[in-house]
Write a protein that holds these residues in place. Structure first.
Motif, mmCIF file in Angstrom:
data_model
loop_
_atom_site.group_PDB
_atom_site.id
_atom_site.type_symbol
_atom_site.label_atom_id
_atom_site.label_comp_id
_atom_site.label_asym_id
_atom_site.label_seq_id
_atom_site.Cartn_x
_atom_site.Cartn_y
_atom_site.Cartn_z
ATOM 1 N N GLU A 216 0.823 -1.219 0.000
ATOM 2 C CA GLU A 216 0.000 0.000 0.000
ATOM 3 C C GLU A 216 0.854 1.264 0.000
ATOM 4 O O GLU A 216 0.399 2.333 -0.388
ATOM 5 C CB GLU A 216 -0.923 0.029 1.241
ATOM 6 C CG GLU A 216 -1.827 -1.188 1.398
ATOM 7 C CD GLU A 216 -2.666 -1.470 0.161
ATOM 8 O OE1 GLU A 216 -3.216 -0.510 -0.403
ATOM 9 O OE2 GLU A 216 -2.759 -2.646 -0.237
ATOM 10 N N VAL A 217 2.102 1.136 0.443
ATOM 11 C CA VAL A 217 2.994 2.294 0.586
ATOM 12 C C VAL A 217 3.989 2.374 -0.571
ATOM 13 O O VAL A 217 4.324 3.459 -1.052
ATOM 14 C CB VAL A 217 3.744 2.186 1.939
ATOM 15 C CG1 VAL A 217 4.796 3.262 2.071
ATOM 16 C CG2 VAL A 217 2.761 2.278 3.097
ATOM 17 N N LEU A 218 4.452 1.219 -1.025
ATOM 18 C CA LEU A 218 5.454 1.198 -2.104
ATOM 19 C C LEU A 218 4.831 1.589 -3.442
ATOM 20 O O LEU A 218 3.737 1.132 -3.776
ATOM 21 C CB LEU A 218 6.061 -0.201 -2.236
ATOM 22 C CG LEU A 218 7.287 -0.526 -1.396
ATOM 23 C CD1 LEU A 218 7.671 -1.985 -1.605
ATOM 24 C CD2 LEU A 218 8.465 0.364 -1.724
ATOM 25 N N PRO A 219 5.526 2.412 -4.227
ATOM 26 C CA PRO A 219 5.025 2.755 -5.557
ATOM 27 C C PRO A 219 4.985 1.526 -6.474
ATOM 28 O O PRO A 219 5.686 0.539 -6.249
ATOM 29 C CB PRO A 219 6.056 3.772 -6.072
ATOM 30 C CG PRO A 219 6.740 4.275 -4.860
ATOM 31 C CD PRO A 219 6.750 3.127 -3.900
ATOM 32 N N VAL A 220 4.171 1.624 -7.507
ATOM 33 C CA VAL A 220 3.977 0.529 -8.470
ATOM 34 C C VAL A 220 5.320 0.038 -9.020
ATOM 35 O O VAL A 220 5.553 -1.173 -9.118
ATOM 36 C CB VAL A 220 3.048 0.993 -9.627
ATOM 37 C CG1 VAL A 220 2.946 -0.072 -10.707
ATOM 38 C CG2 VAL A 220 1.671 1.344 -9.082
ATOM 39 N N GLU A 221 6.232 0.965 -9.343
ATOM 40 C CA GLU A 221 7.498 0.566 -9.967
ATOM 41 C C GLU A 221 8.399 -0.263 -9.052
ATOM 42 O O GLU A 221 9.373 -0.857 -9.489
ATOM 43 C CB GLU A 221 8.251 1.787 -10.492
ATOM 44 C CG GLU A 221 8.699 2.751 -9.424
ATOM 45 C CD GLU A 221 9.099 4.106 -10.005
ATOM 46 O OE1 GLU A 221 10.283 4.284 -10.298
ATOM 47 O OE2 GLU A 221 8.213 4.979 -10.139
ATOM 48 N N TYR A 222 8.057 -0.297 -7.749
ATOM 49 C CA TYR A 222 8.842 -1.104 -6.809
ATOM 50 C C TYR A 222 8.069 -2.323 -6.309
ATOM 51 O O TYR A 222 8.430 -2.930 -5.308
ATOM 52 C CB TYR A 222 9.282 -0.242 -5.614
ATOM 53 C CG TYR A 222 10.105 0.951 -6.024
ATOM 54 C CD1 TYR A 222 11.322 0.790 -6.691
ATOM 55 C CD2 TYR A 222 9.656 2.242 -5.783
ATOM 56 C CE1 TYR A 222 12.063 1.886 -7.088
ATOM 57 C CE2 TYR A 222 10.406 3.350 -6.187
ATOM 58 C CZ TYR A 222 11.602 3.162 -6.839
ATOM 59 O OH TYR A 222 12.349 4.250 -7.236
ATOM 60 N N GLY A 223 6.971 -2.637 -7.009
ATOM 61 C CA GLY A 223 6.204 -3.826 -6.645
ATOM 62 C C GLY A 223 5.024 -3.548 -5.739
ATOM 63 O O GLY A 223 4.392 -4.477 -5.236
ATOM 64 N N GLY A 224 4.725 -2.271 -5.519
ATOM 65 C CA GLY A 224 3.597 -1.911 -4.663
ATOM 66 C C GLY A 224 2.410 -1.403 -5.456
ATOM 67 O O GLY A 224 2.284 -1.656 -6.661
ATOM 68 N N LYS A 225 1.543 -0.650 -4.770
ATOM 69 C CA LYS A 225 0.305 -0.164 -5.410
ATOM 70 C C LYS A 225 0.159 1.353 -5.331
ATOM 71 O O LYS A 225 -0.828 1.905 -5.799
ATOM 72 C CB LYS A 225 -0.904 -0.807 -4.713
ATOM 73 C CG LYS A 225 -0.950 -2.323 -4.825
ATOM 74 C CD LYS A 225 -2.103 -2.884 -4.006
ATOM 75 C CE LYS A 225 -2.158 -4.405 -4.105
ATOM 76 N NZ LYS A 225 -3.170 -4.982 -3.185
ATOM 77 N N ALA A 226 1.131 2.013 -4.712
ATOM 78 C CA ALA A 226 0.993 3.452 -4.460
ATOM 79 C C ALA A 226 1.587 4.294 -5.592
ATOM 80 O O ALA A 226 2.288 3.790 -6.468
ATOM 81 C CB ALA A 226 1.682 3.802 -3.147
ATOM 82 N N LYS A 227 1.297 5.599 -5.533
ATOM 83 C CA LYS A 227 1.926 6.559 -6.442
ATOM 84 C C LYS A 227 3.104 7.188 -5.726
ATOM 85 O O LYS A 227 3.113 7.284 -4.497
ATOM 86 C CB LYS A 227 0.927 7.670 -6.810
ATOM 87 C CG LYS A 227 -0.168 7.233 -7.765
ATOM 88 C CD LYS A 227 -1.078 8.414 -8.063
ATOM 89 C CE LYS A 227 -2.190 7.989 -9.020
ATOM 90 N NZ LYS A 227 -3.166 9.092 -9.226
ATOM 91 N N LEU A 228 4.075 7.664 -6.501
ATOM 92 C CA LEU A 228 5.199 8.394 -5.913
ATOM 93 C C LEU A 228 4.720 9.763 -5.439
ATOM 94 O O LEU A 228 3.994 10.456 -6.155
ATOM 95 C CB LEU A 228 6.310 8.588 -6.950
ATOM 96 C CG LEU A 228 7.321 7.451 -7.131
ATOM 97 C CD1 LEU A 228 8.183 7.736 -8.351
ATOM 98 C CD2 LEU A 228 8.208 7.285 -5.909
ATOM 99 N N ILE A 229 5.126 10.148 -4.231
ATOM 100 C CA ILE A 229 4.748 11.460 -3.706
ATOM 101 C C ILE A 229 6.033 12.235 -3.405
ATOM 102 O O ILE A 229 6.794 11.859 -2.510
ATOM 103 C CB ILE A 229 3.919 11.332 -2.414
ATOM 104 C CG1 ILE A 229 2.681 10.458 -2.656
ATOM 105 C CG2 ILE A 229 3.516 12.709 -1.884
ATOM 106 C CD1 ILE A 229 2.070 9.885 -1.398
ATOM 107 N N ALA A 230 6.287 13.297 -4.164
ATOM 108 C CA ALA A 230 7.497 14.108 -3.947
ATOM 109 C C ALA A 230 7.479 14.689 -2.532
ATOM 110 O O ALA A 230 6.422 15.043 -1.999
ATOM 111 C CB ALA A 230 7.585 15.226 -4.973
#
Length: 241
Positions: A216-230
């Motif tokens: 839920e915390v990891l962005p999609v590109e790292y195998g998760g489901k979240a978006k990157l937040i600057a």
């Protein structure tokens, strides 16, 4: 000696140096003791040095974004929320970093980033034992991005001024040419810091990272489901106190 006695003794030593410990909780004091192997004198000295550093580096209690515009403009650090264990998750994209022309601004940016990341773990107010998980992503870095001095500054700031704040640091997508750079940087890090650093080099280690942090915390590109937040776009809930 019991921990409560050590903490009381440490507070007395710190205050002898003209530094107040009144607004700091026992878990805060304990972090400094753990970082100095429960040696009260060394922990007190470290605490005093930390206070002096904050007075000069962050005199207003926080760093204004206008002071670090160049570093923030690169949008290289992301703040993703809390891991399963309640640790703040910070991602650093190495291919968006270039060696700083202004070292003072870079050091302020490091402090701003660590302060904001740790603050994101507060539940209303600081307890003093909050930790962070860092991910250093070296995907698509080139020689222009290599900055041993910057890496050493970041880790040494953590060691000296944010004791026992690092839960774990994952280094992912490390290219072969970076191995010698990392070996050099490692020489400047304390054993306790090195023990918290995991170089992810296979699928099993990647799965372990995803499991510890949470999809839920990891962005999609790292195998998760979240978006990157600057980092600068991350809004922290109102903190009391």
């Amino acid at each position: 000696m019991e921990n409560t006695q050590r903490i009381a003794q440490m507070r007395r030593l710190v205050e002898k140096n003209g530094v107040s410990t009144e607004k700091y909780s026992d878990p805060t004091m304990m972090r400094f003791l753990i970082a100095r192997s429960m040696n009260v004198e060394k922990a007190a000295k470290m605490f005093v040095q930390w206070q002096k550093w904050r007075e000069t580096m962050i005199p207003n209690g926080r760093i204004d974004e206008s002071e670090i515009e160049d570093e923030l403009g690169a949008r290289k650090i992301y703040l993703q929320g809390l891991s399963k264990n309640g640790h703040s998750v910070m991602i650093v994209k190495g291919n968006k970093h270039f060696p700083a022309k202004d070292q003072v601004q870079f050091k302020k940016y490091v402090a701003y980033s660590l302060d904001k990341t740790i603050s994101s773990a507060f539940k209303g107010r600081e307890i003093g034992n909050e930790k962070l998980i860092g991910i250093l992503d070296l995907q698509q870095i080139s020689y222009k991005n290599i900055d041993p001095r910057g890496l050493i500054t970041g880790f040494q700031s953590l060691q000296a001024y944010y004791p026992e704040r690092l839960a774990k640091c994952y280094i992912i997508n490390m290219p072969r040419f970076f191995v010698s750079v990392w070996k050099m940087v490692s020489r400047f890090l304390e054993k306790a810091t090195l023990e918290k650093i995991v170089i992810v080099s296979n699928e099993e280690e990647k799965r372990s990272m995803i499991e510890e942090i949470g999809e839920e915390v990891l962005p999609v590109e790292y195998g998760g489901k979240a978006k990157l937040i600057a980092l600068q776009d991350a809004v922290l809930p109102h903190l009391d106190g």
